[in-house]
Scaffold this motif. Structure first.
Motif, PDB file in Angstrom:
ATOM      1  N   GLN A   1       0.779  -1.132  -0.014  1.00 46.78           N
ATOM      2  CA  GLN A   1      -0.037   0.020  -0.032  1.00 46.78           C
ATOM      3  C   GLN A   1       0.892   1.046   0.075  1.00 46.78           C
ATOM      4  O   GLN A   1       1.860   1.374   0.649  1.00 46.78           O
ATOM      5  N   VAL A   2       0.455   2.246  -0.798  1.00 53.86           N
ATOM      6  CA  VAL A   2       1.088   3.454  -0.738  1.00 53.86           C
ATOM      7  C   VAL A   2       0.143   4.629  -0.240  1.00 53.86           C
ATOM      8  O   VAL A   2      -0.947   4.493  -0.488  1.00 53.86           O
ATOM      9  N   GLN A   3       0.415   5.336   0.590  1.00 54.97           N
ATOM     10  CA  GLN A   3      -0.233   6.464   1.097  1.00 54.97           C
ATOM     11  C   GLN A   3       0.598   7.794   0.935  1.00 54.97           C
ATOM     12  O   GLN A   3       1.799   8.066   1.157  1.00 54.97           O
ATOM     13  N   LEU A   4      -0.282   8.823   0.559  1.00 57.60           N
ATOM     14  CA  LEU A   4       0.377  10.317   0.469  1.00 57.60           C
ATOM     15  C   LEU A   4      -0.543  11.027   1.605  1.00 57.60           C
ATOM     16  O   LEU A   4      -1.647  11.140   1.554  1.00 57.60           O
ATOM     17  N   VAL A   5       0.198  11.482   2.578  1.00 61.43           N
ATOM     18  CA  VAL A   5      -0.541  12.164   3.596  1.00 61.43           C
ATOM     19  C   VAL A   5      -0.303  13.843   3.532  1.00 61.43           C
ATOM     20  O   VAL A   5       1.073  14.140   3.849  1.00 61.43           O
ATOM     21  N   GLU A   6      -1.079  14.623   3.473  1.00 57.21           N
ATOM     22  CA  GLU A   6      -1.061  15.889   3.385  1.00 57.21           C
ATOM     23  C   GLU A   6      -1.057  16.717   4.675  1.00 57.21           C
ATOM     24  O   GLU A   6      -2.034  15.944   5.435  1.00 57.21           O
ATOM     25  N   SER A   7      -0.399  17.805   5.076  1.00 55.72           N
ATOM     26  CA  SER A   7      -0.768  18.540   6.019  1.00 55.72           C
ATOM     27  C   SER A   7      -0.491  20.093   5.781  1.00 55.72           C
ATOM     28  O   SER A   7       0.207  20.301   4.728  1.00 55.72           O
ATOM     29  N   GLY A   8      -0.941  20.890   6.645  1.00 51.65           N
ATOM     30  CA  GLY A   8      -0.403  22.125   6.371  1.00 51.65           C
ATOM     31  C   GLY A   8      -1.890  23.036   5.932  1.00 51.65           C
ATOM     32  O   GLY A   8      -1.494  24.425   5.840  1.00 51.65           O
ATOM     33  N   GLY A   9      -2.883  22.662   5.531  1.00 52.87           N
ATOM     34  CA  GLY A   9      -3.704  23.630   4.966  1.00 52.87           C
ATOM     35  C   GLY A   9      -4.513  24.347   6.240  1.00 52.87           C
ATOM     36  O   GLY A   9      -4.162  24.149   7.357  1.00 52.87           O
ATOM     37  N   ARG A  19       2.557  26.788   4.366  1.00 53.34           N
ATOM     38  CA  ARG A  19       3.347  25.640   4.016  1.00 53.34           C
ATOM     39  C   ARG A  19       2.622  24.290   4.137  1.00 53.34           C
ATOM     40  O   ARG A  19       2.121  23.884   5.096  1.00 53.34           O
ATOM     41  N   LEU A  20       2.521  23.802   2.708  1.00 53.47           N
ATOM     42  CA  LEU A  20       1.924  22.440   2.865  1.00 53.47           C
ATOM     43  C   LEU A  20       3.028  21.393   2.668  1.00 53.47           C
ATOM     44  O   LEU A  20       3.986  21.613   1.971  1.00 53.47           O
ATOM     45  N   ASP A  72      12.155  16.538   0.004  1.00 55.23           N
ATOM     46  CA  ASP A  72      13.315  15.825   0.781  1.00 55.23           C
ATOM     47  C   ASP A  72      13.144  14.514   0.398  1.00 55.23           C
ATOM     48  O   ASP A  72      12.242  13.677   0.647  1.00 55.23           O
ATOM     49  N   ASN A  73      14.127  13.926  -0.518  1.00 56.45           N
ATOM     50  CA  ASN A  73      14.033  12.786  -0.945  1.00 56.45           C
ATOM     51  C   ASN A  73      14.222  11.618   0.099  1.00 56.45           C
ATOM     52  O   ASN A  73      13.465  10.543   0.298  1.00 56.45           O
ATOM     53  N   ALA A  74      14.977  11.830   1.020  1.00 56.29           N
ATOM     54  CA  ALA A  74      15.117  11.034   2.249  1.00 56.29           C
ATOM     55  C   ALA A  74      13.929  10.807   3.063  1.00 56.29           C
ATOM     56  O   ALA A  74      13.645   9.518   3.563  1.00 56.29           O
ATOM     57  N   LYS A  75      13.108  11.901   3.159  1.00 54.05           N
ATOM     58  CA  LYS A  75      12.031  11.760   3.830  1.00 54.05           C
ATOM     59  C   LYS A  75      10.699  11.414   2.845  1.00 54.05           C
ATOM     60  O   LYS A  75       9.543  11.232   3.535  1.00 54.05           O
ATOM     61  N   ARG A  76      10.899  11.226   1.776  1.00 49.55           N
ATOM     62  CA  ARG A  76       9.793  11.133   0.899  1.00 49.55           C
ATOM     63  C   ARG A  76       8.766  12.249   0.896  1.00 49.55           C
ATOM     64  O   ARG A  76       7.583  11.732   0.805  1.00 49.55           O
ATOM     65  N   THR A  77       9.016  13.347   0.842  1.00 50.33           N
ATOM     66  CA  THR A  77       8.326  14.430   1.356  1.00 50.33           C
ATOM     67  C   THR A  77       8.567  15.390   0.545  1.00 50.33           C
ATOM     68  O   THR A  77       9.579  15.896  -0.112  1.00 50.33           O
ATOM     69  N   VAL A  78       7.213  16.101   0.138  1.00 48.08           N
ATOM     70  CA  VAL A  78       7.327  17.244  -0.870  1.00 48.08           C
ATOM     71  C   VAL A  78       6.568  18.469  -0.028  1.00 48.08           C
ATOM     72  O   VAL A  78       5.605  18.254   0.635  1.00 48.08           O
ATOM     73  N   TYR A  79       7.062  19.526  -0.198  1.00 40.62           N
ATOM     74  CA  TYR A  79       6.776  20.922   0.367  1.00 40.62           C
ATOM     75  C   TYR A  79       6.079  21.768  -0.824  1.00 40.62           C
ATOM     76  O   TYR A  79       6.496  21.881  -1.851  1.00 40.62           O
ATOM     77  N   LEU A  80       5.179  22.542  -0.404  1.00 41.66           N
ATOM     78  CA  LEU A  80       4.676  23.701  -0.958  1.00 41.66           C
ATOM     79  C   LEU A  80       4.676  24.910  -0.320  1.00 41.66           C
ATOM     80  O   LEU A  80       3.801  25.099   0.648  1.00 41.66           O
ATOM     81  N   GLN A  81       5.658  26.075  -0.340  1.00 42.28           N
ATOM     82  CA  GLN A  81       5.418  27.271   0.346  1.00 42.28           C
ATOM     83  C   GLN A  81       4.658  28.070  -0.543  1.00 42.28           C
ATOM     84  O   GLN A  81       4.762  28.380  -1.495  1.00 42.28           O
ATOM     85  N   MET A  82       3.807  28.479   0.266  1.00 39.41           N
ATOM     86  CA  MET A  82       2.738  29.616  -0.642  1.00 39.41           C
ATOM     87  C   MET A  82       2.814  31.028  -0.002  1.00 39.41           C
ATOM     88  O   MET A  82       2.474  31.081   1.307  1.00 39.41           O
ATOM     89  N   GLY A 114      -6.331  15.275  -0.145  1.00 41.76           N
ATOM     90  CA  GLY A 114      -6.501  16.732  -0.233  1.00 41.76           C
ATOM     91  C   GLY A 114      -6.543  17.407   1.232  1.00 41.76           C
ATOM     92  O   GLY A 114      -6.938  16.865   2.215  1.00 41.76           O
ATOM     93  N   THR A 115      -6.085  18.771   0.954  1.00 42.10           N
ATOM     94  CA  THR A 115      -6.055  19.742   2.141  1.00 42.10           C
ATOM     95  C   THR A 115      -6.706  20.911   1.828  1.00 42.10           C
ATOM     96  O   THR A 115      -6.425  21.439   0.787  1.00 42.10           O
TER      97      THR A 115
END
Length: 121
Positions: A1-9, A19-20, A72-82, A114-115
Motif C-alpha cells: 500500500q502507498v499513502q500520501l498524507v498532506e498537512s498544512g492547509g 506551507r503544505l 526531501d528525498n530521504a523523507k519522501r516528502t514534498v513541500y509547497l511554500q505559498m 486533499g487539504t
C-alpha cells in the motif's frame, strides 16, 4: 500500500503564507515526480507545481514567483511554500506522486486525500 498524507492547509488572510507538506509512505521503490494540484469549487483540477527527482520544477503561471516547491528525498516528502496568497488560491490542494512500488513495476500515479486552503479576510 502507498499513502500520501498532506498537512498544512487552513484559513489565511490575503497576503499571508502557508506551507503544505506531503509525506509518501508504504512499499515504494522509487519516486519520480511529486507535485501539487488544486481544485476550486466547480472548476477542474489544475497543476500548481511539480518537482522531478533530479530537481527540475514547473509551476502554473498563476503561482510563479509566489509559490515554491521543494522535496526531501530521504523523507519522501514534498513541500509547497505559498506566499502572497490571494482569494483565488482558495481550493482543495492535492498531493500527487509518480512512483514505482517495486523495481519491476511500471510507474503509477498516486494521490493524497486533499487539504483545504482558504484565503479570506
Amino acid at each position: 500500500q502507498v499513502q500520501l498524507v498532506e498537512s498544512g492547509g487552513g484559513l489565511v488572510q490575503p497576503g499571508g503564507s502557508l506551507r503544505l507538506s506531503c509525506a509518501a509512505s508504504g512499499s515504494i521503490f522509487s519516486i519520480n515526480a511529486m507535485g501539487w494540484y488544486r481544485q476550486a469549487p466547480e472548476k477542474q483540477r489544475e497543476l500548481v507545481a511539480v518537482i522531478i527527482s533530479g530537481g527540475p520544477t514547473n509551476y502554473a503561471d498563476s503561482v510563479k514567483d509566489r509559490f515554491t516547491i521543494s522535496r526531501d528525498n530521504a523523507k519522501r516528502t514534498v513541500y509547497l511554500q505559498m506566499n502572497s496568497l490571494k482569494p483565488e488560491d482558495t481550493a482543495v490542494y492535492y498531493c500527487h506522486a509518480n512512483l514505482q512500488r517495486t523495481a519491476s513495476d511500471y510507474r503509477g500515479s498516486y494521490w493524497g486525500q486533499g487539504t483545504q486552503v482558504t484565503v479570506s479576510s
